[in-house]
Scaffold this active site. Sequence first.
Site, PDB file in Angstrom:
ATOM      1  N   LYS A  21       0.815  -1.088  -0.042  1.00  0.00           N
ATOM      2  CA  LYS A  21       0.033   0.052  -0.097  1.00  0.00           C
ATOM      3  C   LYS A  21       0.942   1.286   0.098  1.00  0.00           C
ATOM      4  O   LYS A  21       1.709   1.530   1.011  1.00  0.00           O
ATOM      5  CB  LYS A  21      -1.079  -0.054   1.207  1.00  0.00           C
ATOM      6  CG  LYS A  21      -1.814   1.248   1.332  1.00  0.00           C
ATOM      7  CD  LYS A  21      -2.434   1.175   2.471  1.00  0.00           C
ATOM      8  CE  LYS A  21      -3.283   2.798   2.592  1.00  0.00           C
ATOM      9  NZ  LYS A  21      -3.732   2.815   3.943  1.00  0.00           N
ATOM     10  N   GLY A  76      -8.606   9.258   9.497  1.00  0.00           N
ATOM     11  CA  GLY A  76      -8.879   9.411  10.956  1.00  0.00           C
ATOM     12  C   GLY A  76      -9.998  10.295  11.287  1.00  0.00           C
ATOM     13  O   GLY A  76     -10.442  10.324  12.629  1.00  0.00           O
ATOM     14  N   GLY A 127     -11.143   8.035   6.000  1.00  0.00           N
ATOM     15  CA  GLY A 127     -12.350   8.937   6.253  1.00  0.00           C
ATOM     16  C   GLY A 127     -13.591   8.294   6.227  1.00  0.00           C
ATOM     17  O   GLY A 127     -14.530   9.191   6.755  1.00  0.00           O
TER      18      GLY A 127
END
Length: 265
Positions: free
Chosen positions: A103, A164, A191
């Site tokens: 990632k 977050g 989000g």
Amino acid sequence: MSNTSDPLTLYGETFQSRLLLGTSRYPSPAVLEGAVQRAQPAMLTASLRRQGAVPHESSNRFWELLKKLNVPVLPNTAGCHSVQEVITTAQMAREVFETSWIKLELIGDDYTLQPDTLNLVQTAERLIRDGFKVLPYCTEDLVLCQRLVDAGCQAVMPWAAPIGTGKGPVNPYAMRMLRERLEVPLIVDAGLGRPSHACTVMEWGYDAVLLNTAVALAQDPVAMAGAFADATRAGRAARQSGAMTEQDAAQPSTPLLGTPFWHHE
């Protein structure tokens, strides 16, 4: 629970879940284990920088837990602020986790943790040339996401809102446009705060969601992991079922059977 008839396909590999789960900020390893068992995610993200490449007691316990969970690991380059940092961290992660999945996180702003959009594409290109299966964390910008696809990314992971925050999709127009324009798998990363957010983006046609804070910081992370898993499946099913067309005027939903008979003297 998984849907074996509708797998998620990334870089030619199939996964039975459309939920990816992060592994940080949980109250305890036992809670993390319970959340993973309840959600049955496709992958678990893990940060080499946060856990450390040098073995010590806490990191060893974490690695043992990951092995015990028997879920594919998606290493990430969280906390990296330069292209070279990302490349070095990714190469170390490939050795530690024994996987070519990565990632890609390249942070451009410490306050919002917004990706460095100016350098993201070239970083993805370098990782792909090095044999990585890159899942880039990015914004919902259409041109950026298209450039990442052009660079060889077979999936992209736009945020719904800053990491977050739990705000859910703050730019629905851009996110829906992105889904309409790109054909590669799209995973909403960052989000999402509520299961309804996950259901909504899946209804828009997104292929999967990646969660961490929304589950880890819930009052009951295990139950919340299950709620997100259920919501993700529901949103996917709704998308495939085809929602009714929105109407401006009320439409009767109860049919009229016959015509009333009025008798007049």
